[in-house]
Write a protein that holds these residues in place. Structure first.
Motif, PDB file in Angstrom:
ATOM      1  N   ALA A 250       0.764  -1.272   0.190  1.00 14.91           N
ATOM      2  CA  ALA A 250       0.183  -0.089   0.120  1.00 14.91           C
ATOM      3  C   ALA A 250       0.777   1.204   0.093  1.00 14.91           C
ATOM      4  CB  ALA A 250      -0.905   0.069   1.194  1.00 14.91           C
ATOM      5  N   ALA A 251       2.277   1.163  -0.063  1.00 12.74           N
ATOM      6  CA  ALA A 251       2.939   2.259   0.101  1.00 12.74           C
ATOM      7  C   ALA A 251       2.801   3.140   1.216  1.00 12.74           C
ATOM      8  CB  ALA A 251       2.910   2.999  -1.614  1.00 12.74           C
ATOM      9  N   THR A 252       2.666   2.795   2.436  1.00 13.03           N
ATOM     10  CA  THR A 252       2.655   3.249   3.615  1.00 13.03           C
ATOM     11  C   THR A 252       3.863   3.406   4.687  1.00 13.03           C
ATOM     12  OG1 THR A 252       1.636   1.657   4.426  1.00 13.03           O
ATOM     13  CG2 THR A 252       0.037   3.103   3.487  1.00 13.03           C
TER      14      THR A 252
ATOM     15  N   GLY B  48      15.523  11.781 -15.295  1.00 14.82           N
ATOM     16  CA  GLY B  48      13.936  12.089 -15.535  1.00 14.82           C
ATOM     17  C   GLY B  48      13.421  13.192 -14.918  1.00 14.82           C
ATOM     18  N   PRO B  49      12.341  13.871 -15.485  1.00 11.72           N
ATOM     19  CA  PRO B  49      11.854  14.971 -14.654  1.00 11.72           C
ATOM     20  C   PRO B  49      11.017  14.727 -13.374  1.00 11.72           C
ATOM     21  CG  PRO B  49      10.529  14.357 -16.745  1.00 11.72           C
ATOM     22  CD  PRO B  49      11.742  13.540 -16.870  1.00 11.72           C
ATOM     23  N   ASN B  50      10.745  15.516 -12.858  1.00 10.14           N
ATOM     24  CA  ASN B  50       9.975  15.362 -11.488  1.00 10.14           C
ATOM     25  C   ASN B  50       8.833  14.322 -11.585  1.00 10.14           C
ATOM     26  OD1 ASN B  50      11.022  18.579 -10.798  1.00 10.14           O
ATOM     27  ND2 ASN B  50      11.670  16.829  -9.525  1.00 10.14           N
ATOM     28  N   GLY B  51       8.425  13.476 -10.784  1.00  9.90           N
ATOM     29  CA  GLY B  51       7.292  12.587 -10.819  1.00  9.90           C
ATOM     30  C   GLY B  51       7.345  11.580 -11.941  1.00  9.90           C
ATOM     31  N   ALA B  52       8.475  11.439 -12.707  1.00  4.97           N
ATOM     32  CA  ALA B  52       8.967  10.371 -13.860  1.00  4.97           C
ATOM     33  C   ALA B  52       8.546   9.031 -13.449  1.00  4.97           C
ATOM     34  CB  ALA B  52      10.063  10.910 -14.263  1.00  4.97           C
ATOM     35  N   GLY B  53       8.845   8.658 -12.111  1.00  2.00           N
ATOM     36  CA  GLY B  53       8.874   7.467 -11.460  1.00  2.00           C
ATOM     37  C   GLY B  53      10.076   6.788 -11.071  1.00  2.00           C
ATOM     38  N   LYS B  54      11.132   7.833 -11.053  1.00  2.00           N
ATOM     39  CA  LYS B  54      12.479   7.150 -10.563  1.00  2.00           C
ATOM     40  C   LYS B  54      12.612   6.866  -9.080  1.00  2.00           C
ATOM     41  CE  LYS B  54      14.240  11.203 -11.090  1.00  2.00           C
ATOM     42  NZ  LYS B  54      13.130  12.140 -11.426  1.00  2.00           N
ATOM     43  N   THR B  55      12.065   7.537  -8.148  1.00  2.00           N
ATOM     44  CA  THR B  55      12.075   6.788  -6.799  1.00  2.00           C
ATOM     45  C   THR B  55      11.122   5.772  -6.676  1.00  2.00           C
ATOM     46  OG1 THR B  55      12.416   9.296  -6.080  1.00  2.00           O
ATOM     47  CG2 THR B  55      11.582   7.561  -4.384  1.00  2.00           C
ATOM     48  N   THR B  56       9.875   5.674  -7.443  1.00  2.00           N
ATOM     49  CA  THR B  56       9.227   4.630  -7.360  1.00  2.00           C
ATOM     50  C   THR B  56       9.990   3.115  -7.730  1.00  2.00           C
ATOM     51  OG1 THR B  56       7.257   6.170  -7.625  1.00  2.00           O
ATOM     52  CG2 THR B  56       6.844   3.620  -8.192  1.00  2.00           C
ATOM     53  N   THR B  57      10.673   3.302  -8.782  1.00  2.00           N
ATOM     54  CA  THR B  57      11.371   2.154  -9.482  1.00  2.00           C
ATOM     55  C   THR B  57      12.393   1.732  -8.380  1.00  2.00           C
ATOM     56  OG1 THR B  57      11.218   3.350 -11.707  1.00  2.00           O
ATOM     57  CG2 THR B  57      13.117   1.446 -11.413  1.00  2.00           C
ATOM     58  N   ASP B 172      19.534   7.933  -4.276  1.00  2.00           N
ATOM     59  CA  ASP B 172      18.594   8.742  -4.976  1.00  2.00           C
ATOM     60  C   ASP B 172      18.586  10.025  -4.620  1.00  2.00           C
ATOM     61  OD1 ASP B 172      16.058   9.459  -6.135  1.00  2.00           O
ATOM     62  OD2 ASP B 172      14.545   8.423  -4.939  1.00  2.00           O
ATOM     63  N   GLU B 173      19.150  10.583  -5.749  1.00  2.00           N
ATOM     64  CA  GLU B 173      19.501  12.241  -5.423  1.00  2.00           C
ATOM     65  C   GLU B 173      20.248  12.378  -4.469  1.00  2.00           C
ATOM     66  OE1 GLU B 173      16.454  15.025  -6.169  1.00  2.00           O
ATOM     67  OE2 GLU B 173      15.062  13.641  -7.017  1.00  2.00           O
ATOM     68  N   PRO B 174      21.629  11.853  -4.414  1.00  2.00           N
ATOM     69  CA  PRO B 174      22.379  11.989  -3.143  1.00  2.00           C
ATOM     70  C   PRO B 174      23.199  13.197  -2.967  1.00  2.00           C
ATOM     71  CG  PRO B 174      23.235  10.778  -4.825  1.00  2.00           C
ATOM     72  CD  PRO B 174      22.203  11.140  -5.102  1.00  2.00           C
ATOM     73  N   THR B 204      19.954  11.415 -10.482  1.00  2.00           N
ATOM     74  CA  THR B 204      20.326  12.968 -10.333  1.00  2.00           C
ATOM     75  C   THR B 204      19.559  13.861 -11.144  1.00  2.00           C
ATOM     76  OG1 THR B 204      22.368  14.291 -10.253  1.00  2.00           O
ATOM     77  CG2 THR B 204      22.184  12.649 -11.704  1.00  2.00           C
ATOM     78  N   HIS B 205      19.492  15.177 -10.622  1.00  2.00           N
ATOM     79  CA  HIS B 205      19.154  16.097 -11.638  1.00  2.00           C
ATOM     80  C   HIS B 205      20.092  16.970 -12.412  1.00  2.00           C
ATOM     81  CE1 HIS B 205      14.600  15.433 -11.296  1.00  2.00           C
ATOM     82  NE2 HIS B 205      14.801  15.423  -9.891  1.00  2.00           N
ATOM     83  N   TYR B 206      21.268  16.434 -12.073  1.00  2.00           N
ATOM     84  CA  TYR B 206      22.637  17.329 -12.618  1.00  2.00           C
ATOM     85  C   TYR B 206      23.096  16.319 -13.571  1.00  2.00           C
ATOM     86  CZ  TYR B 206      22.181  19.584  -8.174  1.00  2.00           C
ATOM     87  OH  TYR B 206      21.475  20.308  -7.007  1.00  2.00           O
TER      88      TYR B 206
END
Ligand code: ATP
Ligand code: MG
Lengths: 256, 328
Positions: A250-252, B48-57, B172-174, B204-206
């Protein structure tokens, strides 16, 4: 051995972290005085000196219980708010091993509340600290703390699984005090509460402590307390596995 | 070939309930089918841009999230079924200043996590001293974390992520909030990790950081990988183009669209750099668009105008722009 070391170091770490919180410091000093006072004034009417010590032990157990209920019960939530939950879950360990140091720390804070209540009772109100079983008392206190740590694990997982856990938690505090006979002897409660009380490790812990102070067979109560706690620990460990999976689905784990 | 990270068809949908009287479930398709493999010792970038799904991956790969579909393995262990095996082998560092025990010292924090992450007792002292040295916090380890600056916390995160000498580390964006000198040290550290056999997955965004460090880069947007290759290969995507950079003050908002429509122009973007705006126009190398562009910007105060070869950043901008045109 390694696991024991981890549990001990983890417990000390969380104790240290809590003891640095301004909120906890307040309750560390204030709550035991209030409890000692409560014990004295509630029970002075019935005032045989032996009863007074019993009352102080009972009041101290309330401190133990508060700390397990609010500390251990809210342990997972607390880590989530601090943003440390994800880093804890990444430990290559069973979830129960990750949280047990936290609930044990709460049990230990509770035991401090118990001892501090007794100490204040002695200092402020001159309660005689003559224990019926002076050697059984510290053993009973230690086992009770450990068992509360174990019980805390079960609560911690239930509070996550049950929605509106906070309301649940507040609603639970007084009934369990009563049920486990910390304030009143169990005999004076309605009959239906008996089986519930008998199932709670706190009942037997409180009873063992009372017997250690006022006389009676300490070891059977203490044994039952330990056995029930072991069952709680087992159930809690299973529930935590479930909680972890659910949180990952659930990503919590992170604070969204 | 023996891979450190393998992902097949990874997807993740977030469901959240909104509304109280009439609850509605909203779905966000954060990752929509990601396939990738990273070799052992490889330094792999996820841009990738903000919200692209990097952290989720990353969180699906490091066991914090269960994928909605697809599978992933770390060093051959399944991230859903063999969680503990995976966790033994990975480190995770995220950007930002949360996730530490504020009221305790850096040393307390490192000792606790070393114990929790199973660093053998006899190695803990040496390992912690090494890492404090590495992230340049030696001498400050007995101060409470609440008194740390953002960059110091970030460095402490990195030290914690490396405690148990993970085979695979997710960064993740260290470099967020880290000063330029510390960022350079961090890049050296990361490069060194990869050189000594650690697999690194970095977001990274750099662009310059990614260009300098990464063996391969995946550009992700809208939850899908849009391009994957070495930095040189990605730069080739902008081959046959030239880039015109114009310093300007007060570019009207509709000007960009007009610029994009000029013959020979592929992309146009504007970026604020302090007082000045920089208009970047990518065009076909054989088209000379400078005169047309400047004519369109007539009336806008113009500073320096330069024409240059495309960089990785230009290639990235082109890839992202193409992806969002397809999505629209
Ligand atoms: N816990 C969550 N619940 C609901 N939606 C989420 C959650 N976490 C992320 N999202 C959504 O999923 C999408 C992808 O988010 P993600 O954090 O993976 O992006 P990102 O590429 O890491 O972006 P950034 O560069 O800003 O860090 C976004 O639309 C975000 O809003
Ligand atoms: Mg992110």
């Amino acid at each position: 051995m390694k696991t024991l070391r981890m549990l001990l170091m983890g417990m000390l770490f969380h104790l240290k972290h809590s003891s640095r919180s301004p909120f906890e410091i307040g309750s560390f000093v204030v709550v035991p005085i209030v409890q000692a006072t409560l014990a004295v004034y509630l029970f002075r009417a019935a005032a045989e000196p032996q009863k007074l010590l019993q009352a102080a032990v009972g009041a101290g157990m309330m401190g133990v219980w508060s700390s397990v209920l609010f500390g251990a019960g809210g342990a997972i939530q607390m880590q989530r708010w601090q943003g440390t939950l994800e880093m804890l879950m990444l430990a290559p360990r069973r979830p129960v091993m990750v949280f047990l140091p936290i609930t044990l720390a709460n049990g230990a804070m509770g035991s401090y509340a118990l001892l501090a209540t007794l100490a204040w009772g002695r200092v402020l109100y001159g309660i005689e600290l003559d224990f019926a079983h002076p050697f059984a008392f510290p053993v009973a206190a230690l086992v009770t703390v450990l068992s509360l740590g174990a019980f805390g694990i079960l609560l911690a997982s239930l509070f996550i699984l049950v929605r509106h856990a906070n309301a649940f938690m507040n609603a639970l505090e007084y009934p369990i005090w009563l049920l486990s006979g910390m304030l009143l002897p169990i005999a004076s409660l309605p009959a239906w509460t008996g089986p519930i009380a008998a199932a709670l490790p706190t009942t037997w812990g409180a009873r063992a402590l009372r017997e250690a102070t006022a006389g009676g067979a300490v070891w059977p109560s203490l044994g039952l307390c330990a056995v029930i706690s072991a069952v709680c620990l087992g159930l809690g460990a299973l529930a935590l596995v479930h909680v972890e999976r659910k949180a990952r689905a659930a990503a919590t784990l992170a604070l969204a | 070939m023996d891979y450190a990270i393998e992902a097949e068809g990874l997807r993740r949908t977030y469901r959240s309930r909104t509304g109280w009287l009439r609850p509605r479930t909203t779905e966000v398709h954060a990752v929509r089918g990601v396939d990738l493999t990273v070799g052992r010792g490889e330094l792999f970038g996820l841009l990738g841009p903000n919200g692209a799904g990097k952290t989720t991956t990353i969180k699906m790969l490091n066991t914090l999230l269960i994928p909605s579909a697809g599978t992933a393995r770390i060093c051959g262990f399944d991230v859903v079924k063999q969680t503990r095996e995976v966790r033994r082998r990975i480190g995770y560092v995220f950007g930002g200043d949360r996730g530490l025990y504020e009221r305790l010292t850096a040393l307390d924090n490192l000792r606790y996590f070393a114990e929790l992450y199973g660093v053998p007792a006899r190695d803990q002292k040496r390992r912690i001293a090494e890492l404090l040295e590495l992230v340049k916090l030696t001498g400050r380890e007995n101060e409470r974390v609440e008194g740390y600056s953002r960059g110091m916390r970030q460095r402490l995160h990195i030290a914690r992520g490396l405690l148990h000498e993970p085979e695979v580390i997710f960064l993740d964006e260290p470099s967020i909030g880290v000063d330029p000198v510390a960022a350079r040290d961090l890049r050296a550290t990361v490069a060194n990790l990869a050189a000594t056999g650690t697999t690194v997955l970095l977001t990274t965004h750099y662009m310059a950081e990614a260009d300098e460090l990464c063996d391969r880069i995946a550009v992700i947007s809208e939850g899908e990988i849009q391009a994957l290759g070495t930095p040189a290969e990605l730069r080739h995507r902008a081959d046959g183009r030239r880039v015109l950079e114009i310093e300007a003050y007060g570019v009207p908002t509709d000007a960009l669209e007009d610029l994009q429509k000029l013959p020979g122009v592929r992309e146009a973007a504007v970026e604020e750099r302090g007082q000045v705006q920089v208009v970047t126009v990518q065009s076909d190398a054989d088209a000379d668009v400078q005169a047309d562009v400047l004519r369109r910007l007539n009336g806008v105060r113009i500073g320096r105008v330069t024409s240059r070869e495309p960089t990785l950043e230009d290639a990235y901008v082109a890839i992202i722009a193409a992806a969002s045109r397809v999505a629209a």
